[in-house]
Design a protein around this motif. Structure first.
Motif, PDB file in Angstrom:
ATOM      1  N   VAL A 100      28.422  11.838  60.562  1.00 22.99           N
ATOM      2  CA  VAL A 100      27.097  12.218  60.074  1.00 22.99           C
ATOM      3  C   VAL A 100      26.315  10.965  59.707  1.00 22.99           C
ATOM      4  N   ASN A 101      25.025  11.103  59.627  1.00 19.62           N
ATOM      5  CA  ASN A 101      24.176  10.021  59.132  1.00 19.62           C
ATOM      6  C   ASN A 101      24.552   9.687  57.693  1.00 19.62           C
ATOM      7  N   ASP A 102      24.427   8.419  57.325  1.00 17.64           N
ATOM      8  CA  ASP A 102      24.875   8.012  55.984  1.00 17.64           C
ATOM      9  C   ASP A 102      24.103   8.713  54.883  1.00 17.64           C
ATOM     10  N   PHE A 103      22.834   9.003  55.101  1.00 20.78           N
ATOM     11  CA  PHE A 103      22.102   9.676  54.030  1.00 20.78           C
ATOM     12  C   PHE A 103      22.396  11.174  53.991  1.00 20.78           C
ATOM     13  N   THR A 104      22.778  11.744  55.133  1.00 20.68           N
ATOM     14  CA  THR A 104      23.264  13.126  55.111  1.00 20.68           C
ATOM     15  C   THR A 104      24.518  13.218  54.256  1.00 20.68           C
ATOM     16  N   ALA A 105      25.399  12.218  54.385  1.00 25.24           N
ATOM     17  CA  ALA A 105      26.607  12.182  53.552  1.00 25.24           C
ATOM     18  C   ALA A 105      26.249  12.085  52.082  1.00 25.24           C
ATOM     19  N   ALA A 106      25.252  11.249  51.764  1.00 20.67           N
ATOM     20  CA  ALA A 106      24.821  11.135  50.368  1.00 20.67           C
ATOM     21  C   ALA A 106      24.276  12.471  49.865  1.00 20.67           C
ATOM     22  N   ALA A 107      23.535  13.167  50.709  1.00 21.82           N
ATOM     23  CA  ALA A 107      23.001  14.472  50.312  1.00 21.82           C
ATOM     24  C   ALA A 107      24.127  15.469  50.038  1.00 21.82           C
ATOM     25  N   LEU A 108      25.167  15.437  50.868  1.00 19.22           N
ATOM     26  CA  LEU A 108      26.276  16.377  50.696  1.00 19.22           C
ATOM     27  C   LEU A 108      27.035  16.160  49.391  1.00 19.22           C
ATOM     28  N   SER A 109      26.851  14.974  48.793  1.00 19.21           N
ATOM     29  CA  SER A 109      27.520  14.710  47.515  1.00 19.21           C
ATOM     30  C   SER A 109      26.865  15.444  46.354  1.00 19.21           C
ATOM     31  N   VAL A 110      25.605  15.799  46.493  1.00 20.38           N
ATOM     32  CA  VAL A 110      24.821  16.288  45.353  1.00 20.38           C
ATOM     33  C   VAL A 110      25.456  17.485  44.641  1.00 20.38           C
ATOM     34  N   PRO A 111      25.929  18.516  45.362  1.00 20.31           N
ATOM     35  CA  PRO A 111      26.525  19.655  44.642  1.00 20.31           C
ATOM     36  C   PRO A 111      27.796  19.298  43.874  1.00 20.31           C
ATOM     37  N   HIS A 112      28.351  18.115  44.140  1.00 14.97           N
ATOM     38  CA  HIS A 112      29.615  17.728  43.517  1.00 14.97           C
ATOM     39  C   HIS A 112      29.436  16.674  42.420  1.00 14.97           C
ATOM     40  N   LEU A 113      28.199  16.301  42.132  1.00 14.29           N
ATOM     41  CA  LEU A 113      27.947  15.283  41.116  1.00 14.29           C
ATOM     42  C   LEU A 113      27.898  15.914  39.726  1.00 14.29           C
ATOM     43  N   GLY A 114      28.483  15.228  38.762  1.00 18.75           N
ATOM     44  CA  GLY A 114      28.459  15.699  37.386  1.00 18.75           C
ATOM     45  C   GLY A 114      27.398  14.998  36.561  1.00 18.75           C
ATOM     46  N   PRO A 115      27.241  15.379  35.305  1.00 19.90           N
ATOM     47  CA  PRO A 115      26.218  14.797  34.433  1.00 19.90           C
ATOM     48  C   PRO A 115      26.309  13.279  34.297  1.00 19.90           C
ATOM     49  N   ALA A 116      27.505  12.730  34.443  1.00 24.79           N
ATOM     50  CA  ALA A 116      27.669  11.281  34.286  1.00 24.79           C
ATOM     51  C   ALA A 116      26.955  10.493  35.369  1.00 24.79           C
ATOM     52  N   HIS A 117      26.636  11.140  36.487  1.00 18.44           N
ATOM     53  CA  HIS A 117      26.020  10.440  37.616  1.00 18.44           C
ATOM     54  C   HIS A 117      24.619  10.946  37.931  1.00 18.44           C
ATOM     55  N   LEU A 118      23.991  11.617  36.955  1.00 17.67           N
ATOM     56  CA  LEU A 118      22.649  12.154  37.156  1.00 17.67           C
ATOM     57  C   LEU A 118      21.787  11.893  35.918  1.00 17.67           C
ATOM     58  N   MET A 119      20.546  11.481  36.150  1.00 15.21           N
ATOM     59  CA  MET A 119      19.572  11.310  35.073  1.00 15.21           C
ATOM     60  C   MET A 119      18.341  12.138  35.418  1.00 15.21           C
ATOM     61  N   LYS A 120      17.998  13.086  34.549  1.00 11.14           N
ATOM     62  CA  LYS A 120      16.904  14.010  34.840  1.00 11.14           C
ATOM     63  C   LYS A 120      15.562  13.418  34.438  1.00 11.14           C
ATOM     64  N   LEU A 121      14.572  13.634  35.316  1.00 11.04           N
ATOM     65  CA  LEU A 121      13.217  13.175  35.044  1.00 11.04           C
ATOM     66  C   LEU A 121      12.247  14.308  35.322  1.00 11.04           C
ATOM     67  N   GLY A 122      11.999  15.129  34.315  1.00  9.20           N
ATOM     68  CA  GLY A 122      10.981  16.171  34.414  1.00  9.20           C
ATOM     69  C   GLY A 122      11.464  17.457  35.058  1.00  9.20           C
ATOM     70  N   GLY A 123      10.602  18.485  34.954  1.00  7.91           N
ATOM     71  CA  GLY A 123      10.884  19.776  35.550  1.00  7.91           C
ATOM     72  C   GLY A 123      11.708  20.661  34.639  1.00  7.91           C
ATOM     73  N   PHE A 124      11.989  21.850  35.145  1.00 10.93           N
ATOM     74  CA  PHE A 124      12.752  22.831  34.379  1.00 10.93           C
ATOM     75  C   PHE A 124      14.140  22.992  34.993  1.00 10.93           C
ATOM     76  N   GLU A 125      14.608  24.219  35.157  1.00  7.35           N
ATOM     77  CA  GLU A 125      15.938  24.446  35.713  1.00  7.35           C
ATOM     78  C   GLU A 125      15.864  24.686  37.217  1.00  7.35           C
ATOM     79  N   ALA A 126      16.868  24.210  37.929  1.00 10.68           N
ATOM     80  CA  ALA A 126      16.941  24.440  39.365  1.00 10.68           C
ATOM     81  C   ALA A 126      17.196  25.917  39.642  1.00 10.68           C
ATOM     82  N   VAL A 127      16.652  26.413  40.743  1.00  6.42           N
ATOM     83  CA  VAL A 127      16.895  27.790  41.161  1.00  6.42           C
ATOM     84  C   VAL A 127      18.200  27.821  41.960  1.00  6.42           C
ATOM     85  N   PRO A 128      19.218  28.534  41.503  1.00  5.78           N
ATOM     86  CA  PRO A 128      20.514  28.550  42.206  1.00  5.78           C
ATOM     87  C   PRO A 128      20.363  28.997  43.653  1.00  5.78           C
ATOM     88  N   GLY A 129      20.963  28.241  44.557  1.00  2.95           N
ATOM     89  CA  GLY A 129      20.949  28.597  45.972  1.00  2.95           C
ATOM     90  C   GLY A 129      19.699  28.205  46.717  1.00  2.95           C
TER      91      GLY A 129
END
Length: 319
Positions: A100-129
């Motif tokens: 896969v393209n390297d950025f596709t691989a980075a995108a696939l990581s997103v559902p598996h990232l925990g709070p330690a690797h994410l910093m929120k900037l604005g907005g409300f809650e994500a819509v599941p699915g």
């Protein structure tokens, strides 16, 4: 690691290739970085890595490549490597190899990232699915997205969205982009939102203001922009963040990304404080009648040191 269930993952750039093994539980073992120029192709490099791991014999593999993936033949954008995925699979004795393209691989990581690797900037809650947008500046501008299938499995989108036309939102940006059009013809988002793009912005801002450009690297521009010692660098960096917000908002609207927008890449985690204080979020929402729609969508900065590995590990776990 359990020998019989190992998977081989690799993140291939223009200069280096990074290998690791993944066990059945999804745990990623120690990595090894090799120089692409030292090997004829990824199979030769992988054999050196596997030999160093006691002649480990993985049963499947997943590779991320810094190039478009349009078929079996992979031609690296900034490397001499040109290879057949099927040939590499046979050479390594893998039952399955996903590329896969390297950025596709980075995108696939997103559902598996925990709070330690994410910093929120604005907005409300994500819509599941709901669809998720992922973009990030590095050597280029990576753009991808995630959509869920009927079973809830996330599918990564392979896009070349970094090459969309960059639009101005005020007179100053219009002048800067006009200068860059005279230089490049087409000014894509990547021309201004990437490591080389920051230098392009700096040189264009200097030209528009009629002053000489004193710096010749993106590192110098970011350094002097962050400490405020150069007003032109500071303006270029501010424009960089704002333009990223414009493109991120466009992507969110195009995908209907109510599942959130994740900003990845190697540049922004090193300047997170300036990014959070920038115009990014205001620009993200500045879409007229759809400002309210965008104001609800959360944006996140991804700080994981190797998101492509996390995405590849998830890919190897799929049947």
């Amino acid at each position: 690691m359990t020998e019989s269930k190992l998977s081989l993952i690799a993140d291939m750039g223009g200069t280096n290739v990074r290998f690791a093994l993944v066990d059945e539980s999804g745990a990623i073992g120690p990595d090894m970085v090799l120089q692409c120029a030292d090997f004829a192709g990824p199979d030769d490099a992988a054999k050196v890595f596997l030999a160093a791991r006691g002649d480990a014999k993985p049963v499947r593999g997943a590779f991320a490549v810094a190039s478009p993936v349009t078929g079996d033949m992979i031609e690296m954008t900034n490397s001499s490597w040109r290879f057949s995925a099927h040939h590499v699979q046979r050479q390594l004795g893998l039952a399955e190899l996903k590329v896969v393209n390297d950025f596709t691989a980075a995108a696939l990581s997103v559902p598996h990232l925990g709070p330690a690797h994410l910093m929120k900037l604005g907005g409300f809650e994500a819509v599941p699915g709901a669809p998720i947008a992922v973009l990030g500046p590095g050597t280029g501008l990576g753009v991808s997205g995630l959509v869920a299938d009927s079973s809830g499995r996330w599918i990564g989108l392979a896009t070349e969205g970094g090459h969309v036309t960059m639009a101005a939102t005020d007179d100053t940006e219009a002048q800067v982009l006009a200068h860059l059009r005279r230089r490049f013809g087409h000014v894509s988002a990547e021309r201004v939102i990437s490591g080389p793009g920051l230098l392009n912005l700096y040189e264009a801002v200097a030209a528009v203001q009629g002053v000489p450009a004193s710096y010749s690297t993106a590192e110098a521009v970011s350094s002097h922009g962050l400490d405020g010692s150069c007003p032109i660098c500071r303006q270029a960096l501010s424009m960089f963040f704002a333009m990223l917000g414009t493109v991120a908002g466009n992507l969110a609207l195009s995908l209907g990304a109510r599942g959130g927008v994740y900003v990845a890449g190697g540049i922004l985690p090193r300047m997170a404080q300036a990014f959070f204080a920038s115009e990014f979020r205001r620009r993200f929402e500045a879409k007229g009648r759809f400002a309210g729609y965008l104001s609800a969508i959360p944006t996140w900065l991804v700080t994981h040191p190797e998101p492509a590995f996390a995405g590849l590990a998830a890919l190897t776990a799929e049947a």
